[in-house]
Write an enzyme that holds these catalytic residues in place. Sequence first.
Site, PDB file in Angstrom:
ATOM      1  N   PRO A   2      67.033 131.051  78.212  1.00 52.75           N
ATOM      2  CA  PRO A   2      66.955 129.620  77.976  1.00 52.75           C
ATOM      3  C   PRO A   2      65.789 129.031  78.756  1.00 52.75           C
ATOM      4  O   PRO A   2      65.584 129.366  79.921  1.00 52.75           O
ATOM      5  CB  PRO A   2      68.277 129.092  78.505  1.00 52.75           C
ATOM      6  CG  PRO A   2      69.090 130.277  78.870  1.00 52.75           C
ATOM      7  CD  PRO A   2      68.141 131.367  79.105  1.00 52.75           C
ATOM      8  N   GLU A   3      65.073 128.177  78.109  1.00 54.16           N
ATOM      9  CA  GLU A   3      63.974 127.458  78.735  1.00 54.16           C
ATOM     10  C   GLU A   3      64.421 125.998  78.851  1.00 54.16           C
ATOM     11  O   GLU A   3      65.584 125.683  78.667  1.00 54.16           O
ATOM     12  CB  GLU A   3      62.701 127.628  77.892  1.00 54.16           C
ATOM     13  CG  GLU A   3      62.416 129.095  77.562  1.00 54.16           C
ATOM     14  CD  GLU A   3      61.155 129.322  76.746  1.00 54.16           C
ATOM     15  OE1 GLU A   3      60.219 128.506  76.852  1.00 54.16           O
ATOM     16  OE2 GLU A   3      61.105 130.307  76.005  1.00 54.16           O
TER      17      GLU A   3
END
Length: 276
Positions: A2-3
Amino acid sequence: MPELPEAETIARGLRDPVTGATVDRVEVVHADVLDREAGDFSARLRGAVFESVGRRGKNLVLRLGDSRRMVVNLGMSGRLLLRGPGASGAPPTHPAVYFHLEGGRGSLVYHDVRRFGHLSLHSASEYATWSASLGPEPLGPEFTAAALQRGLQSSTTPLRSWLLDQRRVAGVGNIYANEAAFLARIDPRARTHTLDADAARRLHRAIRRVLREAIDARGTTLRDYRTAQGWKGEYAAKLRVYGRAGEPCPRCAEPIVREVLSNRSIFFCSRCQPAP
DNA sequence: CGTGCCCCCTGTCAGC
DNA sequence: TGCTGACAGGGGGCAC
Protein backbone atom coordinates in the site's frame (compact mmCIF):
# COMPACT_ATOMS: atom_id res chain seq x y z
CA MET A 1 2.04 -2.83 -1.20
CA PRO A 2 0.00 0.00 0.00
CA GLU A 3 1.17 3.47 -0.86
CA LEU A 4 -0.30 6.80 0.19
CA PRO A 5 -3.71 6.42 -1.53
CA GLU A 6 -4.24 2.98 -0.01
CA ALA A 7 -3.22 4.16 3.48
CA GLU A 8 -5.47 7.21 3.15
CA THR A 9 -8.40 5.02 2.11
CA ILE A 10 -7.86 2.68 5.05
CA ALA A 11 -7.62 5.64 7.45
CA ARG A 12 -10.91 7.06 6.17
CA GLY A 13 -12.60 3.68 6.49
CA LEU A 14 -11.39 3.17 10.07
CA ARG A 15 -12.14 6.66 11.34
CA ASP A 16 -15.82 6.38 12.22
CA PRO A 17 -15.88 2.79 13.47
CA VAL A 18 -12.67 2.98 15.51
CA THR A 19 -12.51 6.51 16.92
CA GLY A 20 -13.44 6.40 20.59
CA ALA A 21 -13.21 2.62 20.81
CA THR A 22 -11.43 1.03 23.78
CA VAL A 23 -9.08 -1.93 23.38
CA ASP A 24 -10.35 -4.76 25.51
CA ARG A 25 -7.70 -7.34 24.64
CA VAL A 26 -4.86 -7.80 22.17
CA GLU A 27 -4.34 -11.21 20.62
CA VAL A 28 -0.93 -11.66 19.01
CA VAL A 29 -0.67 -14.40 16.40
CA HIS A 30 2.67 -13.39 14.85
CA ALA A 31 4.89 -11.41 17.21
CA ASP A 32 7.44 -10.77 14.46
CA VAL A 33 5.38 -7.82 13.19
CA LEU A 34 5.66 -6.05 16.56
CA ASP A 35 8.34 -3.61 17.75
CA ARG A 36 8.59 -5.33 21.15
CA GLU A 37 7.77 -8.53 22.97
CA ALA A 38 4.15 -9.59 22.57
CA GLY A 39 3.21 -9.43 26.25
CA ASP A 40 4.62 -5.94 26.60
CA PHE A 41 2.90 -4.75 23.44
CA SER A 42 -0.44 -6.17 24.57
CA ALA A 43 -0.17 -4.76 28.09
CA ARG A 44 0.54 -1.27 26.78
CA LEU A 45 -2.56 -1.35 24.58
CA ARG A 46 -5.01 -2.97 26.96
CA GLY A 47 -7.57 -0.37 28.02
CA ALA A 48 -6.25 2.24 25.56
CA VAL A 49 -8.66 4.36 23.55
CA PHE A 50 -8.18 5.00 19.86
CA GLU A 51 -8.55 8.79 19.88
CA SER A 52 -8.04 9.38 16.18
CA VAL A 53 -6.98 7.66 12.98
CA GLY A 54 -4.61 9.38 10.59
CA ARG A 55 -1.83 8.77 8.14
CA ARG A 56 1.77 9.86 7.59
CA GLY A 57 3.13 8.87 4.17
CA LYS A 58 2.18 5.24 3.71
CA ASN A 59 1.77 4.63 7.45
CA LEU A 60 -1.43 4.52 9.48
CA VAL A 61 -1.21 6.51 12.71
CA LEU A 62 -3.67 5.72 15.52
CA ARG A 63 -3.54 8.11 18.45
CA LEU A 64 -3.87 6.55 21.85
CA GLY A 65 -4.15 8.31 25.21
CA ASP A 66 -1.24 10.31 26.68
CA SER A 67 -0.16 11.43 23.19
CA ARG A 68 1.02 7.93 22.45
CA ARG A 69 0.62 6.60 18.94
CA MET A 70 0.53 3.27 17.20
CA VAL A 71 2.15 3.44 13.79
CA VAL A 72 1.25 0.74 11.29
CA ASN A 73 3.49 0.20 8.29
CA LEU A 74 1.65 -2.23 6.05
CA GLY A 75 4.70 -3.46 4.14
CA MET A 76 3.76 -5.29 0.97
CA SER A 77 0.70 -7.26 2.01
CA GLY A 78 -0.58 -5.73 5.25
CA ARG A 79 -4.27 -5.02 5.83
CA LEU A 80 -6.16 -3.36 8.68
CA LEU A 81 -9.58 -4.96 8.63
CA LEU A 82 -12.68 -4.24 10.67
CA ARG A 83 -14.51 -7.28 11.87
CA GLY A 84 -18.01 -6.92 13.21
CA PRO A 85 -19.09 -8.37 16.56
CA GLY A 86 -21.12 -11.03 14.76
CA ALA A 87 -17.95 -12.34 13.09
CA SER A 88 -19.90 -13.08 9.96
CA GLY A 89 -18.13 -14.28 6.86
CA ALA A 90 -14.96 -16.29 6.50
CA PRO A 91 -12.29 -15.74 9.15
CA PRO A 92 -9.13 -13.95 7.99
CA THR A 93 -6.59 -16.28 6.43
CA HIS A 94 -3.39 -14.62 7.73
CA PRO A 95 -4.17 -12.68 10.90
CA ALA A 96 -1.12 -11.35 12.75
CA VAL A 97 -2.71 -9.26 15.53
CA TYR A 98 -6.28 -8.83 16.75
CA PHE A 99 -7.41 -5.76 18.69
CA HIS A 100 -10.62 -6.84 20.35
CA LEU A 101 -12.71 -3.77 21.14
CA GLU A 102 -15.00 -3.20 24.10
CA GLY A 103 -18.74 -2.76 23.96
CA GLY A 104 -19.64 -5.03 21.08
CA ARG A 105 -17.62 -3.01 18.60
CA GLY A 106 -16.02 -6.11 17.15
CA SER A 107 -12.32 -6.13 16.42
CA LEU A 108 -9.62 -4.54 14.34
CA VAL A 109 -7.42 -7.15 12.67
CA TYR A 110 -3.90 -6.63 11.41
CA HIS A 111 -3.63 -9.14 8.57
CA ASP A 112 -0.40 -9.74 6.65
CA VAL A 113 0.48 -12.67 4.39
CA ARG A 114 4.17 -11.84 3.98
CA ARG A 115 4.63 -10.12 7.34
CA PHE A 116 6.85 -7.36 6.01
CA GLY A 117 4.65 -4.93 7.91
CA HIS A 118 5.37 -3.53 11.37
CA LEU A 119 3.32 -2.20 14.27
CA SER A 120 5.16 0.15 16.60
CA LEU A 121 4.25 2.16 19.67
CA HIS A 122 5.61 5.70 19.97
CA SER A 123 5.69 8.25 22.75
CA ALA A 124 5.02 11.84 21.67
CA SER A 125 8.72 12.58 21.27
CA GLU A 126 9.46 9.30 19.49
CA TYR A 127 6.68 10.04 17.05
CA ALA A 128 7.97 13.55 16.42
CA THR A 129 11.45 12.22 15.66
CA TRP A 130 10.13 9.53 13.37
CA SER A 131 7.81 11.89 11.50
CA ALA A 132 10.61 14.40 11.05
CA SER A 133 12.70 11.70 9.37
CA LEU A 134 10.14 11.48 6.57
CA GLY A 135 9.85 13.91 3.68
CA PRO A 136 6.89 16.24 3.16
CA GLU A 137 3.38 15.04 2.49
CA PRO A 138 3.01 15.25 -1.30
CA LEU A 139 -0.57 16.53 -0.98
CA GLY A 140 0.36 19.03 1.72
CA PRO A 141 1.43 22.67 1.53
CA GLU A 142 5.16 22.06 2.07
CA PHE A 143 5.43 20.08 -1.12
CA THR A 144 5.92 22.79 -3.73
CA ALA A 145 7.42 22.60 -7.21
CA ALA A 146 10.34 24.73 -6.03
CA ALA A 147 11.03 22.46 -3.05
CA LEU A 148 10.79 19.44 -5.31
CA GLN A 149 13.25 20.94 -7.75
CA ARG A 150 15.74 21.64 -4.95
CA GLY A 151 15.45 18.06 -3.78
CA LEU A 152 15.96 16.68 -7.27
CA GLN A 153 19.03 18.86 -7.75
CA SER A 154 20.62 17.51 -4.59
CA SER A 155 20.75 13.89 -5.74
CA THR A 156 22.24 11.86 -8.58
CA THR A 157 20.04 8.80 -8.14
CA PRO A 158 17.55 7.70 -10.84
CA LEU A 159 14.14 9.36 -10.57
CA ARG A 160 12.27 6.17 -9.66
CA SER A 161 14.71 5.46 -6.82
CA TRP A 162 14.46 9.07 -5.64
CA LEU A 163 10.67 8.85 -5.48
CA LEU A 164 10.79 5.62 -3.45
CA ASP A 165 13.03 7.25 -0.82
CA GLN A 166 10.58 8.22 1.94
CA ARG A 167 13.02 10.85 3.25
CA ARG A 168 12.50 12.78 0.02
CA VAL A 169 8.71 12.61 -0.28
CA ALA A 170 6.51 10.51 2.01
CA GLY A 171 4.03 8.11 0.49
CA VAL A 172 5.05 7.37 -3.09
CA GLY A 173 5.78 3.72 -3.90
CA ASN A 174 6.60 1.81 -7.05
CA ILE A 175 3.17 2.02 -8.69
CA TYR A 176 2.68 5.75 -8.34
CA ALA A 177 6.35 6.55 -8.99
CA ASN A 178 6.01 4.92 -12.39
CA GLU A 179 2.64 6.54 -13.07
CA ALA A 180 3.90 9.99 -12.08
CA ALA A 181 7.02 9.70 -14.25
CA PHE A 182 4.80 8.78 -17.20
CA LEU A 183 2.42 11.70 -16.65
CA ALA A 184 5.41 14.04 -16.33
CA ARG A 185 6.99 12.52 -19.46
CA ILE A 186 10.27 11.81 -17.69
CA ASP A 187 12.33 8.65 -18.06
CA PRO A 188 12.23 6.91 -14.64
CA ARG A 189 15.94 6.11 -15.08
CA ALA A 190 16.88 9.79 -15.45
CA ARG A 191 19.37 11.04 -12.84
CA THR A 192 17.45 13.61 -10.85
CA HIS A 193 20.11 16.34 -10.90
CA THR A 194 19.77 16.45 -14.69
CA LEU A 195 16.08 17.46 -14.49
CA ASP A 196 15.32 21.13 -15.15
CA ALA A 197 12.73 23.43 -13.57
CA ASP A 198 10.08 22.61 -16.14
CA ALA A 199 10.51 18.87 -15.53
CA ALA A 200 10.22 19.49 -11.79
CA ARG A 201 6.96 21.40 -12.33
CA ARG A 202 5.53 18.63 -14.48
CA LEU A 203 6.56 16.03 -11.93
CA HIS A 204 5.03 18.03 -9.09
CA ARG A 205 1.71 18.21 -10.88
CA ALA A 206 1.88 14.57 -11.92
CA ILE A 207 2.56 13.25 -8.41
CA ARG A 208 -0.35 15.19 -6.94
CA ARG A 209 -2.68 14.30 -9.75
CA VAL A 210 -2.06 10.56 -9.67
CA LEU A 211 -2.31 10.37 -5.86
CA ARG A 212 -5.59 12.29 -5.84
CA GLU A 213 -7.04 10.18 -8.64
CA ALA A 214 -6.06 7.01 -6.83
CA ILE A 215 -7.59 8.18 -3.54
CA ASP A 216 -10.81 8.93 -5.42
CA ALA A 217 -10.75 5.32 -6.67
CA ARG A 218 -10.05 3.98 -3.13
CA GLY A 219 -6.57 2.82 -4.15
CA THR A 220 -5.07 0.14 -6.38
CA THR A 221 -5.75 -3.54 -5.77
CA LEU A 222 -3.35 -5.75 -7.68
CA ARG A 223 -3.52 -8.64 -5.29
CA ASP A 224 -3.47 -8.12 -1.52
CA TYR A 225 -4.66 -4.62 -0.81
CA ARG A 226 -8.10 -4.17 0.73
CA THR A 227 -9.84 -1.26 2.40
CA ALA A 228 -10.74 -1.50 6.09
CA GLN A 229 -14.10 -2.86 4.99
CA GLY A 230 -12.40 -5.55 2.90
CA TRP A 231 -13.17 -3.97 -0.47
CA LYS A 232 -10.85 -3.78 -3.44
CA GLY A 233 -9.59 -0.45 -4.75
CA GLU A 234 -10.60 0.50 -8.28
CA TYR A 235 -7.51 2.30 -9.57
CA ALA A 236 -5.81 -0.77 -11.15
CA ALA A 237 -8.01 -0.38 -14.24
CA LYS A 238 -6.85 3.22 -14.60
CA LEU A 239 -3.11 2.60 -14.39
CA ARG A 240 -1.43 4.01 -17.49
CA VAL A 241 1.86 2.08 -17.48
CA TYR A 242 2.36 0.06 -14.29
CA GLY A 243 2.02 -3.65 -15.05
CA ARG A 244 1.26 -2.93 -18.70
CA ALA A 245 4.40 -4.15 -20.48
CA GLY A 246 3.66 -4.69 -24.18
CA GLU A 247 0.38 -2.81 -24.12
CA PRO A 248 0.08 0.38 -26.17
CA CYS A 249 1.05 3.65 -24.55
CA PRO A 250 -2.18 5.57 -23.82
CA ARG A 251 -0.64 8.67 -25.36
CA CYS A 252 1.24 7.42 -28.46
CA ALA A 253 0.46 3.67 -28.77
CA GLU A 254 4.12 2.67 -28.63
CA PRO A 255 4.38 -0.57 -26.59
CA ILE A 256 5.09 0.01 -22.90
CA VAL A 257 8.50 -1.27 -21.82
CA ARG A 258 9.33 -3.11 -18.61
CA GLU A 259 12.85 -3.01 -17.24
CA VAL A 260 14.42 -3.81 -13.88
CA LEU A 261 16.04 -1.01 -11.90
CA SER A 262 17.53 -1.79 -8.48
CA ASN A 263 15.77 -5.14 -8.45
CA ARG A 264 12.32 -3.67 -8.99
CA SER A 265 10.31 -3.20 -12.16
CA ILE A 266 9.92 0.08 -13.97
CA PHE A 267 7.34 0.62 -16.72
CA PHE A 268 7.55 3.45 -19.21
CA CYS A 269 7.02 4.58 -22.80
CA SER A 270 10.35 5.04 -24.56
CA ARG A 271 8.83 7.59 -26.93
CA CYS A 272 6.90 9.76 -24.46
CA GLN A 273 9.61 9.44 -21.79
CA PRO A 274 12.81 9.72 -23.83
CA ALA A 275 16.14 8.75 -22.32
CA PRO A 276 18.01 11.84 -21.13
C1' DC B 1 27.14 10.66 3.67
C1' DG B 2 24.92 8.80 -0.66
C1' DT B 3 24.07 4.90 -3.40
C1' DG B 4 22.85 0.31 -4.64
C1' DC B 5 22.32 -4.51 -3.55
C1' DC B 6 20.50 -8.29 -0.61
C1' DC B 7 17.25 -10.05 2.33
C1' DC B 8 13.12 -10.61 5.30
C1' DC B 9 8.27 -13.84 4.09
C1' DT B 10 4.51 -16.22 1.62
C1' DG B 11 1.94 -16.92 -2.42
C1' DT B 12 1.15 -17.15 -7.41
C1' DC B 13 2.11 -17.94 -12.04
C1' DA B 14 4.66 -19.23 -16.31
C1' DG B 15 7.43 -22.61 -18.32
C1' DC B 16 9.24 -27.11 -18.69
C1' DT C 1 0.73 -33.01 -12.31
C1' DG C 2 4.61 -31.28 -10.12
C1' DC C 3 8.85 -28.91 -9.81
C1' DT C 4 11.64 -24.49 -10.35
C1' DG C 5 12.46 -19.85 -10.84
C1' DA C 6 10.83 -15.19 -11.25
C1' DC C 7 8.24 -11.80 -9.28
C1' DA C 8 5.06 -9.02 -6.02
C1' DG C 9 2.60 -2.57 -3.48
C1' DG C 10 8.26 -1.94 1.39
C1' DG C 11 12.15 -0.93 3.82
C1' DG C 12 16.28 -2.04 7.05
C1' DG C 13 21.10 -3.27 6.98
C1' DC C 14 25.38 -3.33 5.04
C1' DA C 15 29.39 -2.76 1.86
C1' DC C 16 31.42 0.38 -0.96
